[in-house]
Scaffold this active site. Structure first.
Site: not given
Length: 215
Positions: A121, A139
């Site tokens: 991420k 996220d």
């Protein structure tokens, strides 16, 4: 509504209503953004923005941070979530930048993920925001919103969500799409009680249409 049509309508809406969408983390260069993104894991951007000014003043670049100890860094980040592990990650990340990348943040996602505290991420955020690459970070907001809308309703993991979104969003729009979904999830499609009455894409949303069909 077919998935392709839903994607098209959602993208058209965001392009029209949110032509400018950027990270809410405060930073001045790639190094500062990398620090801020590491700190933002399971923590609000607002909280991160409160601690980074003094942190950046003390450690303005990778060279300075690499010389610090986790205990020293902890004093600056103690109010964020998991400050002990993040302090260690920040120092290790800075040391990695100095040892392997000349103190510069690399533009390669695989290389980024060799740094402590940098997962997929975080690497995608840096690739997208700093280098404008077609990378889409997933996220909690992106995962929740894309599933709720119906863009990725069969995806069960962040990686599956990322792959599904990237497959259907035009490549040149992928960097900004990350911010569209985050900001929509942060202010409109909130976790506990989505503000459907304020949502401009409610009529395209699988969750909204299904719940109102049942009423």
């Amino acid at each position: 509504m077919r998935k392709e049509e839903r994607y098209r309508k959602v993208i058209d809406y965001f392009e029209r209503e949110m032509p400018v969408a950027e990270t809410e983390l405060h930073y001045s260069n790639p190094f500062q953004l990398l620090v801020a993104v590491i700190l933002s894991a399971q923590c609000t951007d607002k909280r991160v923005n409160m601690v980074t000014p003094s942190l950046f003043e003390a450690y303005p670049d990778a060279a300075a941070l690499a010389k610090a100890t986790p205990e020293e860094v902890f004093q600056y980040v103690r109010s964020v979530s998991y400050p002990n592990s993040k302090s260690r990650h920040l120092v290790g990340m800075a040391q990695g930048l100095m040892e392997r990348f000349g103190g510069e943040v690399p533009d390669d996602r695989e290389q980024l993920q060799t740094l402590p505290g940098v997962g997929r991420k975080t690497a995608n955020v840096i690739a997208s925001v700093v280098f404008n690459q077609p990378a889409l970070a997933v996220d909690t907001h992106v995962f929740r919103v894309s599933n709720r809308i119906g863009l990725t309703y069969r995806s069960r993991t962040p990686l599956q969500t990322e792959q599904e979104l990237v497959k259907h969003i035009p490549e040149e729009k992928i960097p900004i799409a990350h911010h569209w979904l985050i900001l929509h999830g942060r202010y409109v499609c909130t976790a506990r009680k989505p503000h459907c009455e304020q949502c401009g894409i409610a009529e395209y949303c699988q969750h909204y249409c299904s719940s109102h069909k049942e009423q």
